[in-house]
Enzyme design. Structure first.
Site, PDB file in Angstrom:
ATOM      1  N   LYS A  13       0.825  -1.213   0.000  1.00 55.32           N
ATOM      2  CA  LYS A  13       0.000   0.000   0.000  1.00 55.32           C
ATOM      3  C   LYS A  13       0.860   1.264   0.000  1.00 55.32           C
ATOM      4  O   LYS A  13       0.635   2.178  -0.774  1.00 55.32           O
ATOM      5  CB  LYS A  13      -0.909   0.053   1.247  1.00 55.32           C
ATOM      6  CG  LYS A  13      -1.856  -1.119   1.383  1.00 55.32           C
ATOM      7  CD  LYS A  13      -2.708  -0.989   2.642  1.00 55.32           C
ATOM      8  CE  LYS A  13      -1.936  -1.011   3.947  1.00 55.32           C
ATOM      9  NZ  LYS A  13      -1.250  -2.286   4.230  1.00 55.32           N
ATOM     10  N   ARG A  88      -9.160   1.440   8.902  1.00 58.82           N
ATOM     11  CA  ARG A  88      -8.780   0.057   9.178  1.00 58.82           C
ATOM     12  C   ARG A  88      -9.869  -0.694   9.918  1.00 58.82           C
ATOM     13  O   ARG A  88      -9.704  -1.880  10.204  1.00 58.82           O
ATOM     14  CB  ARG A  88      -7.519   0.048  10.036  1.00 58.82           C
ATOM     15  CG  ARG A  88      -6.249  -0.270   9.268  1.00 58.82           C
ATOM     16  CD  ARG A  88      -5.137  -0.332  10.287  1.00 58.82           C
ATOM     17  NE  ARG A  88      -3.993  -1.051   9.845  1.00 58.82           N
ATOM     18  CZ  ARG A  88      -2.933  -0.493   9.262  1.00 58.82           C
ATOM     19  NH1 ARG A  88      -2.917   0.781   8.989  1.00 58.82           N
ATOM     20  NH2 ARG A  88      -1.897  -1.239   8.945  1.00 58.82           N
ATOM     21  N   ARG A 127      11.703  -5.647   4.658  1.00 63.46           N
ATOM     22  CA  ARG A 127      11.298  -4.234   4.561  1.00 63.46           C
ATOM     23  C   ARG A 127      12.265  -3.346   5.343  1.00 63.46           C
ATOM     24  O   ARG A 127      12.693  -3.668   6.452  1.00 63.46           O
ATOM     25  CB  ARG A 127       9.881  -4.057   5.109  1.00 63.46           C
ATOM     26  CG  ARG A 127       9.518  -2.586   5.269  1.00 63.46           C
ATOM     27  CD  ARG A 127       8.049  -2.306   5.153  1.00 63.46           C
ATOM     28  NE  ARG A 127       7.272  -2.834   6.254  1.00 63.46           N
ATOM     29  CZ  ARG A 127       5.946  -2.707   6.325  1.00 63.46           C
ATOM     30  NH1 ARG A 127       5.273  -2.084   5.372  1.00 63.46           N
ATOM     31  NH2 ARG A 127       5.296  -3.214   7.346  1.00 63.46           N
ATOM     32  N   ARG A 160      11.479  -1.983  11.110  1.00 61.98           N
ATOM     33  CA  ARG A 160      10.403  -1.672  12.044  1.00 61.98           C
ATOM     34  C   ARG A 160      10.285  -2.736  13.127  1.00 61.98           C
ATOM     35  O   ARG A 160      10.359  -3.925  12.850  1.00 61.98           O
ATOM     36  CB  ARG A 160       9.077  -1.546  11.277  1.00 61.98           C
ATOM     37  CG  ARG A 160       8.971  -0.217  10.568  1.00 61.98           C
ATOM     38  CD  ARG A 160       7.814  -0.143   9.629  1.00 61.98           C
ATOM     39  NE  ARG A 160       6.578  -0.683  10.171  1.00 61.98           N
ATOM     40  CZ  ARG A 160       5.416  -0.644   9.510  1.00 61.98           C
ATOM     41  NH1 ARG A 160       5.360  -0.097   8.312  1.00 61.98           N
ATOM     42  NH2 ARG A 160       4.340  -1.157  10.041  1.00 61.98           N
ATOM     43  N   ARG A 171      -0.553  -9.247  13.223  1.00 58.82           N
ATOM     44  CA  ARG A 171      -1.100  -8.175  12.388  1.00 58.82           C
ATOM     45  C   ARG A 171      -1.979  -8.744  11.278  1.00 58.82           C
ATOM     46  O   ARG A 171      -2.983  -8.148  10.913  1.00 58.82           O
ATOM     47  CB  ARG A 171       0.029  -7.324  11.815  1.00 58.82           C
ATOM     48  CG  ARG A 171       0.684  -6.484  12.914  1.00 58.82           C
ATOM     49  CD  ARG A 171       2.020  -5.959  12.512  1.00 58.82           C
ATOM     50  NE  ARG A 171       1.941  -5.061  11.383  1.00 58.82           N
ATOM     51  CZ  ARG A 171       2.982  -4.760  10.609  1.00 58.82           C
ATOM     52  NH1 ARG A 171       4.158  -5.298  10.848  1.00 58.82           N
ATOM     53  NH2 ARG A 171       2.831  -3.918   9.628  1.00 58.82           N
TER      54      ARG A 171
END
Ligand code: ADP
Ligand code: ADP
Ligand code: ZN
Length: 214
Positions: A13, A88, A127, A160, A171
């Site tokens: 996203k 969300r 990431r 992160r 998640r």
């Protein structure tokens, strides 16, 4: 052009939102980035959000709704924006809808970037994020020119805290339970568009541009 990005954590996203915003010259509003900036600056909001984020849980609706509703009313949003990571939950989507309705507006596109859970863990483990400018990279799929340094602003990249495999699993569960229902919510409003997020970055972007128009 008011656009919402939907999709699992790690679906791409943020990556696509950045590309859309550069092409159409509209602001990228990422609630995750806003929270991470608040955590970095140790604000009250950051302190409240951190414990939820670290566990892979959603931050309570009341900490995020007003922030976004106020943000989309600012001057630079008058030609549109991309919301990345918001809404969300159904209550968040309803709050946004009501706030827009009050000024006769609505969301134009809800773009669902579809990636199966199996692909997500690998994406997350590679990431790398820039907390200074919000850019996102991947060690294998979207590498920086210099390892560990943001191409866009030169800041040092971070891994992160919530991209650990255990947290990613939480998640994903939270996503399926609380966020996936938004797909039907926006389908009912005739603004849902789906793209295959397993393709290469550029191919996903081409599919989005085909939807939005050049
Ligand atoms: P991802 O890019 O993996 O989808 P984000 O950067 O959007 O993750 O969000 C990171 C975390 O910030 C979420 O796991 C959640 O704890 C919190 N967060 C971000 N946006 C929201 C939101 N709209 N509502 C509740 N929590 C949010
Ligand atoms: P989200 O905002 O949905 O959590 P990101 O845009 O941060 O997702 O992407 C998650 C990770 O996957 C990042 O490391 C990013 O560079 C990488 N990525 C994004 N899109 C693709 C793609 N189409 N193919 C491979 N990797 C991708
Ligand atoms: Zn940067």
């Amino acid at each position: 052009m008011k656009i919402i990005m939907l999709g699992a954590p790690g679906a791409g996203k943020g990556t696509q939102a950045d590309m859309i915003c550069a092409k159409y010259n509209i602001p990228h509003i990422s609630t995750g980035d806003i929270f991470r900036a608040n955590i970095k600056n140790n604000t009250e909001l950051g302190q409240k959000a951190k414990s939820y984020m670290d566990q892979g849980l959603l931050v309570p609706d009341e900490l995020v709704v007003d922030l976004v509703v106020d943000r989309v009313k600012t001057d630079d949003c008058k030609n549109g924006y991309v919301l990345d990571g918001f809404p969300r939950t159904i209550p968040q989507a309803e709050a946004l809808e009501n706030a827009l309705k009050a000024s006769g507006e609505n969301v134009d596109y809800a773009i669902d970037v579809e990636v199966p859970d199996e692909n997500i863990i690998k994406r997350m483990s590679g990431r790398r994020a820039c907390v200074t400018c919000g850019a996102t990279y991947h060690v294998e799929f979207a590498p920086t020119k210099v390892e560990g340094v943001c191409d866009k602003c030169g800041a040092e990249l971070i891994i992160r805290d919530d991209d650990k495999p255990e947290t990613v699993k939480n998640r994903l569960a939270v996503y399926h339970e609380q966020t996936q229902p938004l797909i039907d919510f926006y389908a009912d409003r005739n603004v849902l568009k789906e793209v295959d997020g397993t393709k290469k970055l550029e191919e996903v972007f081409d599919a989005i541009v085909a939807i939005l128009g050049a």
